[in-house]
Design an enzyme around this catalytic site. Structure first.
Site, mmCIF file in Angstrom:
data_model
loop_
_atom_site.group_PDB
_atom_site.id
_atom_site.type_symbol
_atom_site.label_atom_id
_atom_site.label_comp_id
_atom_site.label_asym_id
_atom_site.label_seq_id
_atom_site.Cartn_x
_atom_site.Cartn_y
_atom_site.Cartn_z
ATOM 1 N N GLN A 30 0.810 -1.222 0.000
ATOM 2 C CA GLN A 30 0.000 0.000 0.000
ATOM 3 C C GLN A 30 0.849 1.281 0.000
ATOM 4 O O GLN A 30 0.435 2.299 -0.530
ATOM 5 C CB GLN A 30 -0.926 -0.009 1.226
ATOM 6 C CG GLN A 30 -2.005 1.053 1.190
ATOM 7 C CD GLN A 30 -2.835 1.090 2.468
ATOM 8 O OE1 GLN A 30 -2.499 0.460 3.469
ATOM 9 N NE2 GLN A 30 -3.931 1.825 2.434
ATOM 10 N N LEU A 31 2.044 1.227 0.586
ATOM 11 C CA LEU A 31 2.769 2.473 0.861
ATOM 12 C C LEU A 31 3.995 2.734 -0.006
ATOM 13 O O LEU A 31 4.430 3.880 -0.153
ATOM 14 C CB LEU A 31 3.222 2.484 2.332
ATOM 15 C CG LEU A 31 2.147 2.280 3.393
ATOM 16 C CD1 LEU A 31 2.759 2.281 4.784
ATOM 17 C CD2 LEU A 31 1.085 3.371 3.289
ATOM 18 N N ILE A 53 9.210 -9.125 -4.494
ATOM 19 C CA ILE A 53 9.432 -10.407 -5.181
ATOM 20 C C ILE A 53 8.443 -10.574 -6.334
ATOM 21 O O ILE A 53 8.474 -11.562 -7.052
ATOM 22 C CB ILE A 53 9.326 -11.622 -4.219
ATOM 23 C CG1 ILE A 53 8.029 -11.565 -3.417
ATOM 24 C CG2 ILE A 53 10.539 -11.693 -3.300
ATOM 25 C CD1 ILE A 53 7.738 -12.832 -2.625
ATOM 26 N N ILE A 71 13.395 -10.759 1.030
ATOM 27 C CA ILE A 71 13.903 -10.483 2.386
ATOM 28 C C ILE A 71 14.236 -11.763 3.158
ATOM 29 O O ILE A 71 14.856 -11.709 4.218
ATOM 30 C CB ILE A 71 12.921 -9.606 3.205
ATOM 31 C CG1 ILE A 71 11.555 -10.297 3.354
ATOM 32 C CG2 ILE A 71 12.789 -8.234 2.584
ATOM 33 C CD1 ILE A 71 10.843 -9.904 4.618
ATOM 34 N N TYR A 159 0.641 -10.839 13.561
ATOM 35 C CA TYR A 159 1.088 -9.545 13.019
ATOM 36 C C TYR A 159 1.543 -8.628 14.169
ATOM 37 O O TYR A 159 2.644 -8.071 14.146
ATOM 38 C CB TYR A 159 -0.078 -8.924 12.254
ATOM 39 C CG TYR A 159 0.113 -7.526 11.725
ATOM 40 C CD1 TYR A 159 1.112 -7.223 10.813
ATOM 41 C CD2 TYR A 159 -0.758 -6.496 12.114
ATOM 42 C CE1 TYR A 159 1.247 -5.932 10.296
ATOM 43 C CE2 TYR A 159 -0.635 -5.209 11.605
ATOM 44 C CZ TYR A 159 0.373 -4.938 10.703
ATOM 45 O OH TYR A 159 0.494 -3.667 10.194
HETATM 46 C C1 AKB Z 1 -4.118 -3.848 9.544
HETATM 47 O O1 AKB Z 1 -5.333 -3.593 9.640
HETATM 48 O O2 AKB Z 1 -3.638 -4.972 9.738
HETATM 49 C C2 AKB Z 1 -3.197 -2.708 9.220
HETATM 50 C C3 AKB Z 1 -2.719 -2.046 10.458
HETATM 51 C C4 AKB Z 1 -3.610 -1.175 11.237
HETATM 52 O O3 AKB Z 1 -1.607 -2.225 10.828
HETATM 53 N N1 AKB Z 1 -3.849 -1.770 8.376
#
Ligand code: AKB
Length: 330
Positions: A30-31, A53, A71, A159
């Site tokens: 996205q960025l 990749i 990476i 995450y």
């Molecule tokens: C997500 O929703 O996983 C990301 C974040 C807030 O890090 N957009």
């Protein structure tokens, strides 16, 4: 402006009179492309190298250098740093919150093993590192409104766990080896021309596309789920501003940054000012539990007072700019 960031690069490169070289990993997310655009304007087209990749569209190659970088392949990374004289990395490669839960082994590989490679690479070659963190680095035990920079962090997604790991590792490498590690915790980022790709805040991007195409939007979060959000231009500016700020004046290496906080219902109300006949239904899924564990409102007062962070886009301006880009011109 003549900046400390630029000065750093000039100092590093006085011997060869070369210009700074920045590598952006995971740049097809996205960025990456947006950041390259901003940075190329400031530091020169060939000094910002996009990598991924995936093979991008031809148009990406036309805007400036794009290379293959895996990476998970340390030798590949070493070769890139040496060949392209890289002296700074912006490390965007990551699996986001929802997609990470759907593929935990891959998330562990990319978000943890990949990050280990990047840290070692930066240590070996004395590279500056920007690492994005997130509201997802907090969990149900963190204060949610507002969430300060320093508080309990017990995230419940892979995450979030990997982002806390990256924050701590970066601060450790900074103190142990003097690595110039800089990290910003971002809210949900909203952009018109790039897709977010598997997060919990993605609904706030989808609504705009659905409003201009089908005029029907099904929201995967409940109407009253409040989350911090930011327009992409503010996000990219925060990275450049933070990276350019003099290192000696930073009291921390990891800062919250925020722009606005809203619920799906509040966003719908504002979107309907542009598309009054938008039909909205709510069908919460597994992302609801993730959102419920995240901050509702981010305290970014330290970023504002220490290095001058301020956002430009609030909810109203966000909707104006998104529809300016997405509404078909007649
Ligand atoms: C997500 O929703 O996983 C990301 C974040 C807030 O890090 N957009």
């Amino acid at each position: 402006s003549s900046t400390v960031f630029t000065q750093h690069f000039q100092n590093v490169h006085t011997k060869s009179q070369d210009n700074p070289k920045i590598l952006i990993t995971g740049s097809l997310g996205q960025l990456g492309f947006g950041l390259a655009k901003v940075m190329r304007q400031r530091y020169g087209k060939n000094n910002v190298i996009l990598s991924d990749i995936i093979k991008p569209n031809k148009s990406v190659y036309e805007t400036g250098p794009f290379i293959y970088a895996d990476i998970l392949d340390f030798k590949n990374l070493q070769e890139i740093v040496v060949t392209h004289q890289i002296d700074s990395i912006v490390h965007f490669s990551a699996l986001l919150s929802a997609i990470g839960e759907a593929n935990i082994p891959l998330a562990m590989k990319v978000n943890i093993e990949g990050v280990h490679n990047i840290f070692e690479l930066c240590r070996q070659y004395n590279l500056r590192l920007f690492f994005p963190s997130t509201i997802g680095a907090f969990g149900p035990d963190s204060p949610r409104n507002p969430t300060p920079d320093l508080t309990i962090q017990r995230p419940r997604t892979i995450y979030g766990v990997s982002k806390v790991h990256g924050e701590l590792l970066g601060e450790y490498y900074h103190h142990k080896f003097g690595l110039d590690f800089r990290c910003l915790r971002f809210p949900g980022i909203i952009s018109a021309d790039t897709n977010p790709g598997g997060g919990t805040t993605d609904y706030a991007v989808h609504i705009f596309h659905d409003a201009v195409s089908t005029k029907k939007f099904e929201c995967f979060l409940q109407p009253d789920t409040r989350l911090p959000m930011m327009y992409i231009d503010d996000c990219l500016n925060s990275i450049v501003q933070f990276m350019e700020y003099s290192c000696e004046n930073l009291s921390m290496r990891t800062y919250n940054v925020n722009a606005m906080s809203f619920t799906p219902a509040e966003l719908v109300e504002e979107v309907k000012k542009h598309v009054p006949d938008l039909e909205v239904t709510y069908k919460p899924d597994e992302r609801q539990a993730i959102a419920d564990s995240w901050p509702e409102c981010f305290d970014d007062s330290k970023a504002r007072s220490e290095w001058g962070w301020s956002h430009k886009y609030d909810l109203k301006e966000l909707c104006n700019v998104m529809f300016k880009y997405l509404m078909p011109k007649n």
